[in-house]
Design an enzyme around this catalytic site. Structure first.
Site, PDB file in Angstrom:
ATOM      1  N   SER A   1      -7.552  52.132  -0.642  1.00  0.00           N
ATOM      2  CA  SER A   1      -8.144  53.141  -1.777  1.00  0.00           C
ATOM      3  C   SER A   1      -7.101  54.221  -1.657  1.00  0.00           C
ATOM      4  O   SER A   1      -6.910  54.973  -0.682  1.00  0.00           O
ATOM      5  CB  SER A   1      -9.586  53.528  -1.214  1.00  0.00           C
ATOM      6  OG  SER A   1      -9.764  54.717  -1.866  1.00  0.00           O
TER       7      SER A   1
ATOM      8  N   HIS B   1      -7.807  49.724  -4.545  1.00  0.00           N
ATOM      9  CA  HIS B   1      -9.030  49.909  -4.866  1.00  0.00           C
ATOM     10  C   HIS B   1      -8.780  51.364  -5.528  1.00  0.00           C
ATOM     11  O   HIS B   1      -8.286  52.354  -5.158  1.00  0.00           O
ATOM     12  CB  HIS B   1      -9.953  50.038  -3.451  1.00  0.00           C
ATOM     13  CG  HIS B   1     -11.521  50.311  -3.856  1.00  0.00           C
ATOM     14  ND1 HIS B   1     -12.136  49.761  -4.237  1.00  0.00           N
ATOM     15  CD2 HIS B   1     -11.820  51.738  -3.637  1.00  0.00           C
ATOM     16  CE1 HIS B   1     -13.504  50.401  -4.202  1.00  0.00           C
ATOM     17  NE2 HIS B   1     -13.333  51.543  -3.986  1.00  0.00           N
TER      18      HIS B   1
ATOM     19  N   ASP C   1     -10.602  54.592  -7.068  1.00  0.00           N
ATOM     20  CA  ASP C   1     -11.818  55.373  -7.348  1.00  0.00           C
ATOM     21  C   ASP C   1     -12.011  56.305  -8.447  1.00  0.00           C
ATOM     22  O   ASP C   1     -11.114  57.050  -8.226  1.00  0.00           O
ATOM     23  CB  ASP C   1     -12.248  56.263  -5.858  1.00  0.00           C
ATOM     24  CG  ASP C   1     -12.388  55.084  -4.797  1.00  0.00           C
ATOM     25  OD1 ASP C   1     -13.402  54.336  -4.735  1.00  0.00           O
ATOM     26  OD2 ASP C   1     -11.814  55.374  -3.680  1.00  0.00           O
TER      27      ASP C   1
ATOM     28  N   MET D   1     -14.062  58.730 -10.396  1.00  0.00           N
ATOM     29  CA  MET D   1     -15.384  59.805 -10.446  1.00  0.00           C
ATOM     30  C   MET D   1     -15.450  60.743 -11.452  1.00  0.00           C
ATOM     31  O   MET D   1     -14.442  61.176 -12.047  1.00  0.00           O
ATOM     32  CB  MET D   1     -15.195  60.567  -8.865  1.00  0.00           C
ATOM     33  CG  MET D   1     -15.232  59.831  -7.949  1.00  0.00           C
ATOM     34  SD  MET D   1     -14.966  60.824  -6.208  1.00  0.00           S
ATOM     35  CE  MET D   1     -14.435  59.381  -5.243  1.00  0.00           C
TER      36      MET D   1
ATOM     37  N   HIS E   1     -13.419  51.041  -9.146  1.00  0.00           N
ATOM     38  CA  HIS E   1     -14.779  51.463  -8.342  1.00  0.00           C
ATOM     39  C   HIS E   1     -15.420  52.570  -9.408  1.00  0.00           C
ATOM     40  O   HIS E   1     -14.941  53.881  -9.255  1.00  0.00           O
ATOM     41  CB  HIS E   1     -14.694  51.702  -7.074  1.00  0.00           C
ATOM     42  CG  HIS E   1     -16.082  52.386  -6.370  1.00  0.00           C
ATOM     43  ND1 HIS E   1     -16.162  52.819  -5.099  1.00  0.00           N
ATOM     44  CD2 HIS E   1     -17.275  52.254  -6.669  1.00  0.00           C
ATOM     45  CE1 HIS E   1     -17.297  53.419  -4.966  1.00  0.00           C
ATOM     46  NE2 HIS E   1     -18.095  52.993  -5.831  1.00  0.00           N
TER      47      HIS E   1
ATOM     48  N   MET F   1     -17.761  55.189 -10.252  1.00  0.00           N
ATOM     49  CA  MET F   1     -18.687  56.283  -9.592  1.00  0.00           C
ATOM     50  C   MET F   1     -18.663  57.129 -10.808  1.00  0.00           C
ATOM     51  O   MET F   1     -18.569  58.401 -10.786  1.00  0.00           O
ATOM     52  CB  MET F   1     -18.074  56.963  -8.377  1.00  0.00           C
ATOM     53  CG  MET F   1     -18.165  56.059  -7.424  1.00  0.00           C
ATOM     54  SD  MET F   1     -16.932  56.736  -5.884  1.00  0.00           S
ATOM     55  CE  MET F   1     -15.600  56.125  -6.219  1.00  0.00           C
TER      56      MET F   1
ATOM     57  N   MET G   1     -21.799  50.400  -0.113  1.00  0.00           N
ATOM     58  CA  MET G   1     -21.261  51.698   0.338  1.00  0.00           C
ATOM     59  C   MET G   1     -21.726  51.981   1.672  1.00  0.00           C
ATOM     60  O   MET G   1     -22.872  52.015   1.998  1.00  0.00           O
ATOM     61  CB  MET G   1     -21.748  52.836  -0.604  1.00  0.00           C
ATOM     62  CG  MET G   1     -21.310  53.019  -2.067  1.00  0.00           C
ATOM     63  SD  MET G   1     -19.207  52.971  -1.941  1.00  0.00           S
ATOM     64  CE  MET G   1     -18.952  54.474  -1.168  1.00  0.00           C
TER      65      MET G   1
ATOM     66  N   ASP H   1     -17.178  49.820   1.871  1.00  0.00           N
ATOM     67  CA  ASP H   1     -16.341  51.010   1.236  1.00  0.00           C
ATOM     68  C   ASP H   1     -16.956  52.224   2.007  1.00  0.00           C
ATOM     69  O   ASP H   1     -18.157  52.679   1.798  1.00  0.00           O
ATOM     70  CB  ASP H   1     -16.495  51.086  -0.282  1.00  0.00           C
ATOM     71  CG  ASP H   1     -15.561  52.171  -0.851  1.00  0.00           C
ATOM     72  OD1 ASP H   1     -14.850  52.831  -0.077  1.00  0.00           O
ATOM     73  OD2 ASP H   1     -15.567  52.390  -1.979  1.00  0.00           O
ATOM     74  N   GLY H   2     -15.976  52.775   2.800  1.00  0.00           N
ATOM     75  CA  GLY H   2     -16.509  54.108   3.712  1.00  0.00           C
ATOM     76  C   GLY H   2     -16.272  54.006   4.970  1.00  0.00           C
ATOM     77  O   GLY H   2     -17.008  53.313   5.589  1.00  0.00           O
TER      78      GLY H   2
ATOM     79  N   SER I   1      -8.740  56.670   4.092  1.00  0.00           N
ATOM     80  CA  SER I   1      -8.113  57.780   5.005  1.00  0.00           C
ATOM     81  C   SER I   1      -7.371  56.830   6.250  1.00  0.00           C
ATOM     82  O   SER I   1      -6.405  57.271   6.668  1.00  0.00           O
ATOM     83  CB  SER I   1      -8.755  58.751   5.337  1.00  0.00           C
ATOM     84  OG  SER I   1     -10.206  58.038   6.045  1.00  0.00           O
TER      85      SER I   1
HETATM   86  C1  DX5 Z   1     -15.562  57.210  -1.556  1.00  0.00           C
HETATM   87  C2  DX5 Z   1     -14.910  56.040  -2.180  1.00  0.00           C
HETATM   88  C3  DX5 Z   1     -13.993  55.445  -1.097  1.00  0.00           C
HETATM   89  C4  DX5 Z   1     -13.027  56.221  -0.294  1.00  0.00           C
HETATM   90  C5  DX5 Z   1     -13.154  55.570   1.237  1.00  0.00           C
HETATM   91  O1  DX5 Z   1     -16.651  57.658  -2.345  1.00  0.00           O
HETATM   92  O2  DX5 Z   1     -15.553  55.239  -2.878  1.00  0.00           O
HETATM   93  O3  DX5 Z   1     -13.367  54.244  -1.740  1.00  0.00           O
HETATM   94  O4  DX5 Z   1     -11.649  56.075  -0.762  1.00  0.00           O
HETATM   95  O5  DX5 Z   1     -12.604  56.337   2.016  1.00  0.00           O
HETATM   96  P1  DX5 Z   1     -12.559  56.242   3.541  1.00  0.00           P
HETATM   97  O6  DX5 Z   1     -11.956  54.902   3.806  1.00  0.00           O
HETATM   98  O7  DX5 Z   1     -11.695  57.489   3.839  1.00  0.00           O
HETATM   99  O8  DX5 Z   1     -13.818  56.536   3.907  1.00  0.00           O
HETATM  100 ZN    ZN Z   2     -14.445  53.393  -3.618  1.00  0.00          ZN
END
Ligand code: DX5
Ligand code: ZN
Length: 226
Positions: free
Chosen positions: A17, A42, A44, A46, A75, A77, A146, A181-182, A204
């Site tokens: 991600s 991936h 993200d 938002m 993804h 969001m 999630m 994810d997360g 991360s």
């Molecule tokens: C969070 C995202 C994730 C995020 C995960 O809302 O959907 O894809 O990048 O990050 P890590 O792996 O650091 O939890």
């Molecule tokens: Zn995500």
């Protein structure tokens, strides 16, 4: 538009991600994970409304498309996935996941995505019960569970949310991918894989490390099947 497809179920895939990557050097960051053998990236998205953060939209994805042949896993969001999904496909997303919590007519959106040549995913937040996706999950190509509250990278893995993977695997069988994810890192990877997840979003634990390739290999090494 792009012809790349999600890998068929049956393999474990790492989907880095970019949320924790250097946004000023996104194409280079994606090239590095591609060189490490990832097949999916991936992305993200938002909107500052469904989640309290804002990231990228179709114009950035369209620019990145020229620099990468990875499967783009978007993804969404966002509060209005029906309104924007087509723009993400046109920008070059190959797989689009939207959230059940804001889907007015999920079945119609899945059909729309399929007709556009894109695979479809449904996502559920940690507090959303499996029942909410029971009917829709079998129509998707991938279900996204999630394991943190969406919005930010670097949060702590929620084991109770991850347990939903087991029940979803019973519902969808072996042919549909289950993505988590997360908080996925070398410690949590064996847990989610043992529950039946086969697609691991990792932010991360890759992009906060100076050696991204070693970080990807550490996740791979943590998978129970090798
Ligand atoms: C969070 C995202 C994730 C995020 C995960 O809302 O959907 O894809 O990048 O990050 P890590 O792996 O650091 O939890
Ligand atoms: Zn995500």
């Amino acid at each position: 538009m792009s012809d790349l497809r999600l890998p068929k179920a049956g393999t474990i895939e790492i989907a880095p991600s970019i949320l924790s990557a250097d946004f000023a050097r996104l194409a280079d960051e994606i090239a590095v994970v591609e060189s490490a053998g990832a097949s999916i990236v991936h992305l993200d998205v938002m909107d500052g409304h469904f989640v309290p953060n804002i990231t990228i939209g179709p114009p950035v994805i369209a620019k990145l498309r020229k620099y990468s042949s990875l499967v783009f896993d978007a993804h969404l969001m966002i509060s209005e996935p029906d309104k924007y999904a087509k723009a993400f496909v046109e920008a070059g997303a190959n797989h689009i996941t939207f959230h059940i919590e804001v889907a007015d007519q999920p079945q119609i959106l899945i059909d729309t995505l399929h007709n556009l040549g894109c695979t479809a995913g449904i996502c559920l937040n940690p507090e959303t019960p499996v029942e909410a996706v029971e009917k829709i999950a079998p129509l998707c190509d991938m279900v996204l569970v999630m394991t943190v509250r969406p919005g930010f990278g670097g949060q702590k893995f929620m084991p109770e949310a991850a347990k939903k993977v087991r029940r979803i695997r019973e519902i969808v069988g072996p042919e549909i991918r289950i993505e988590v994810d997360g908080g996925i890192d070398p410690d949590t990877t064996p847990i989610v894989v043992s529950f039946g997840a086969d697609t691991l979003v990792v932010g991360s634990a890759i992009f906060s490390k100076s050696d991204r390739i070693a970080a990807i290999n550490a996740i791979r090494d943590a998978c129970p099947l090798g």
